[in-house]
Motif scaffolding. Sequence first.
Motif, short mmCIF file in Angstrom:
data_model
loop_
_atom_site.label_atom_id
_atom_site.label_comp_id
_atom_site.label_asym_id
_atom_site.label_seq_id
_atom_site.Cartn_x
_atom_site.Cartn_y
_atom_site.Cartn_z
N GLY A 49 -3.74 10.89 -17.25
CA GLY A 49 -4.49 10.53 -16.55
C GLY A 49 -5.07 11.02 -15.33
O GLY A 49 -6.23 11.00 -14.68
N ARG A 50 -4.26 12.16 -14.91
CA ARG A 50 -4.52 12.84 -13.69
C ARG A 50 -4.76 14.07 -14.02
O ARG A 50 -4.27 15.07 -14.60
CB ARG A 50 -3.24 12.74 -13.01
N TRP A 51 -6.06 14.50 -13.41
CA TRP A 51 -6.82 15.88 -13.82
C TRP A 51 -6.41 16.92 -12.89
O TRP A 51 -6.48 16.53 -11.54
CB TRP A 51 -8.24 15.64 -14.09
N PHE A 52 -6.35 18.18 -13.41
CA PHE A 52 -6.05 19.08 -12.12
C PHE A 52 -7.08 20.24 -12.57
O PHE A 52 -7.31 20.63 -13.70
CB PHE A 52 -4.74 19.91 -12.42
N VAL A 53 -8.22 20.46 -11.43
CA VAL A 53 -9.57 20.99 -11.87
C VAL A 53 -9.68 22.33 -11.03
O VAL A 53 -9.07 22.27 -10.05
CB VAL A 53 -10.59 20.16 -11.83
N THR A 54 -10.62 22.91 -11.77
CA THR A 54 -11.25 23.94 -10.80
C THR A 54 -12.56 24.28 -11.24
O THR A 54 -13.20 23.74 -12.24
CB THR A 54 -10.17 25.36 -10.99
N ALA A 55 -13.25 24.97 -10.63
CA ALA A 55 -14.54 25.59 -11.01
C ALA A 55 -14.44 26.25 -12.35
O ALA A 55 -13.72 26.89 -12.72
CB ALA A 55 -15.39 26.52 -10.24
N GLY A 56 -15.24 25.96 -13.22
CA GLY A 56 -15.56 26.36 -14.68
C GLY A 56 -16.43 27.41 -14.80
O GLY A 56 -17.85 27.27 -14.83
N ASP A 57 -16.02 28.75 -14.94
CA ASP A 57 -16.95 29.87 -15.13
C ASP A 57 -17.79 29.85 -16.52
O ASP A 57 -16.93 29.10 -17.55
CB ASP A 57 -16.49 31.29 -14.87
N ALA A 58 -18.54 30.46 -16.90
CA ALA A 58 -19.21 30.58 -18.17
C ALA A 58 -18.47 31.28 -19.20
O ALA A 58 -17.61 32.44 -18.65
CB ALA A 58 -20.67 31.40 -18.22
N PRO A 59 -18.24 31.15 -20.18
CA PRO A 59 -17.54 32.03 -21.41
C PRO A 59 -18.18 33.36 -21.32
O PRO A 59 -19.43 33.40 -21.15
CB PRO A 59 -17.78 30.97 -22.66
N LEU A 60 -17.23 34.12 -21.86
CA LEU A 60 -17.44 35.71 -21.80
C LEU A 60 -18.15 35.90 -23.26
O LEU A 60 -17.32 35.55 -24.15
CB LEU A 60 -16.36 36.74 -21.64
N VAL A 61 -19.28 36.66 -23.47
CA VAL A 61 -19.80 36.85 -24.69
C VAL A 61 -19.61 38.47 -24.91
O VAL A 61 -20.45 39.21 -24.07
CB VAL A 61 -21.40 36.26 -24.99
N PRO A 62 -19.05 39.12 -25.97
CA PRO A 62 -19.20 40.45 -26.25
C PRO A 62 -20.61 40.95 -26.38
O PRO A 62 -21.41 40.28 -27.35
CB PRO A 62 -18.35 40.66 -27.40
N GLY A 63 -21.02 42.05 -25.52
CA GLY A 63 -22.42 42.43 -26.17
C GLY A 63 -23.46 41.73 -25.26
O GLY A 63 -24.58 41.82 -25.93
N ALA A 64 -23.28 40.84 -24.44
CA ALA A 64 -24.12 39.70 -24.30
C ALA A 64 -25.56 40.32 -23.50
O ALA A 64 -25.41 41.32 -22.78
CB ALA A 64 -23.52 38.82 -23.31
N ASP A 65 -26.52 40.12 -23.99
CA ASP A 65 -27.73 40.66 -23.23
C ASP A 65 -28.07 39.65 -21.65
O ASP A 65 -27.35 39.08 -21.42
CB ASP A 65 -28.98 40.32 -24.07
N GLU A 66 -29.00 40.32 -21.27
CA GLU A 66 -29.24 39.69 -19.73
C GLU A 66 -29.51 38.36 -19.81
O GLU A 66 -29.03 37.57 -18.73
CB GLU A 66 -30.26 40.45 -19.05
N GLN A 67 -30.28 37.82 -20.82
CA GLN A 67 -30.49 36.23 -20.60
C GLN A 67 -29.24 35.43 -20.96
O GLN A 67 -29.42 34.51 -20.13
CB GLN A 67 -31.47 36.06 -21.99
N VAL A 68 -28.43 36.02 -21.80
CA VAL A 68 -27.29 35.20 -22.03
C VAL A 68 -26.40 35.15 -20.63
O VAL A 68 -25.85 34.15 -20.29
CB VAL A 68 -26.55 35.70 -23.09
N ARG A 69 -26.21 36.30 -19.99
CA ARG A 69 -25.42 36.50 -18.85
C ARG A 69 -26.20 35.50 -17.80
O ARG A 69 -25.40 34.92 -16.96
CB ARG A 69 -25.65 37.93 -18.62
N GLN A 70 -27.54 35.77 -17.62
CA GLN A 70 -28.16 34.76 -16.60
C GLN A 70 -28.07 33.35 -16.86
O GLN A 70 -28.12 32.57 -15.77
CB GLN A 70 -29.61 35.28 -16.09
N ARG A 71 -28.23 33.01 -18.03
CA ARG A 71 -28.55 31.59 -18.48
C ARG A 71 -27.21 30.80 -18.86
O ARG A 71 -27.22 29.48 -19.21
CB ARG A 71 -29.76 31.39 -19.39
N ALA A 72 -26.17 31.37 -18.99
CA ALA A 72 -24.92 30.86 -19.52
C ALA A 72 -24.33 29.64 -18.55
O ALA A 72 -24.15 30.08 -17.49
CB ALA A 72 -23.70 31.77 -19.76
N LEU A 73 -24.30 28.51 -19.17
CA LEU A 73 -23.49 27.29 -18.55
C LEU A 73 -22.13 27.60 -18.24
O LEU A 73 -21.60 28.20 -19.21
CB LEU A 73 -23.91 26.01 -19.30
#
Length: 408
Positions: free
Chosen positions: A268-292
């Motif tokens: 029940g006790r969460w240990f948290v940090t900021a969650g970056d976006a997953p990395l996509v091999p060969g990602a284009d600019e749209q994916v890099r800019q808009r990835a949650l």
Amino acid sequence: MNLALRRHLADSMAVDAMIGSRPRWTTIASARAVLSLEGRYLLHAGPPITERSLISLPQKNSMLMAILFEEWATDRQGAEELLMSGKVALYAAQDHGCAVPLADALSPSMQLLVIEDGSCPSRKSFSTINGGDGPVMRVGQYSENVLERLRWINQHLAPQLQTVIARSPIDLLSIADAALAVGDDCHGRTQQGSQLIAQALLLRAGSDGFDDEARRFLEQSAAFFLNLWMAAVKCCFLAAEEVPGSSVVTAIGGNGRQFGIQISAMPGRWFVTAGDAPLVPGADEQVRQRALGAIGDSAIVDAFGSGAMACDLAPLTAERLAKTCSEYGRAFPSKLLQYPHPQLLKSQAYRTGLDARQACRLELGPVISLGVLDKQGLLGRLDGGFFFSPLKPFQAALEALEAADAPA
């Protein structure tokens, strides 16, 4: 007994409990019937959302869809006002024995996959029914088509599934084992597992259990097994909770903003940090800019040893992961999981038992195969990627455990 040995035994005890679990799909039931929650509520992936202004747009879209599905509001404006008013409670799904994928939201009237531990029948876990391909809520888009699919899954497909699964449960470890043995990773790739589940259901159904539409759905939904496997893993993690001194991970996931874990000794006790976006091999600019940022409770299956962590068993996953590591200068934690699973006999290379101590020793967290969503909530799923778990939550959990372990 010295402290190091006591800690090792605690982790081993938690892993033994986890691998002793025998998750079986036994029934379909509404969230209202099986969860100990009352009133209006929504369950979401990852750690708790502390401020509603921080709800990511994809997750917000799914919550609005759920509110409309429940008929708590009649249009988007009314749904948004209700959500932001605080009159609908928000809970982290894993805190209630549930696991939901990506930006999915779970509400009281939704029909859930109910997983029972054959080793302890009172232990149950749950997930939503996978919506297949097309306009699905898990990718965080707001549209009438998503709402229509949601209604079809819950009001048309679910009763047929219940009729069929009630005839006999399905053991989920044996399905996963067979799928892993032929190249699935049981997260990013679930085609074999989904086919095996469809075959098992259609065999039980005979000629009268499913209508043509439901049969086509089962035969064509390559991701149907994922939600079942998520719930199965959650069942195993529940078995491993509450072992004093254990740093074994029993919850893990992201909500689009934060990524966090729980450990056995501190349920029940969460240990948290900021969650970056997953990395996509060969990602284009749209994916890099808009990835949650990382989102979804499906991280639990990688923590259990599936997904990216099963790349030794899944050649296509391994190839794509190697490309990602090379492109972004990342290392794969090959020695992170060390315990074989006695019920996974066909997939002999499978390893499980993630613990915070080992992650901190290696200075590497698990790699998680995750769908990448559009943070603007418009394009849905952009691609599939890999999330390299930050060490901070594991370090924080270990520090808290050692502080609790220290003599007064």
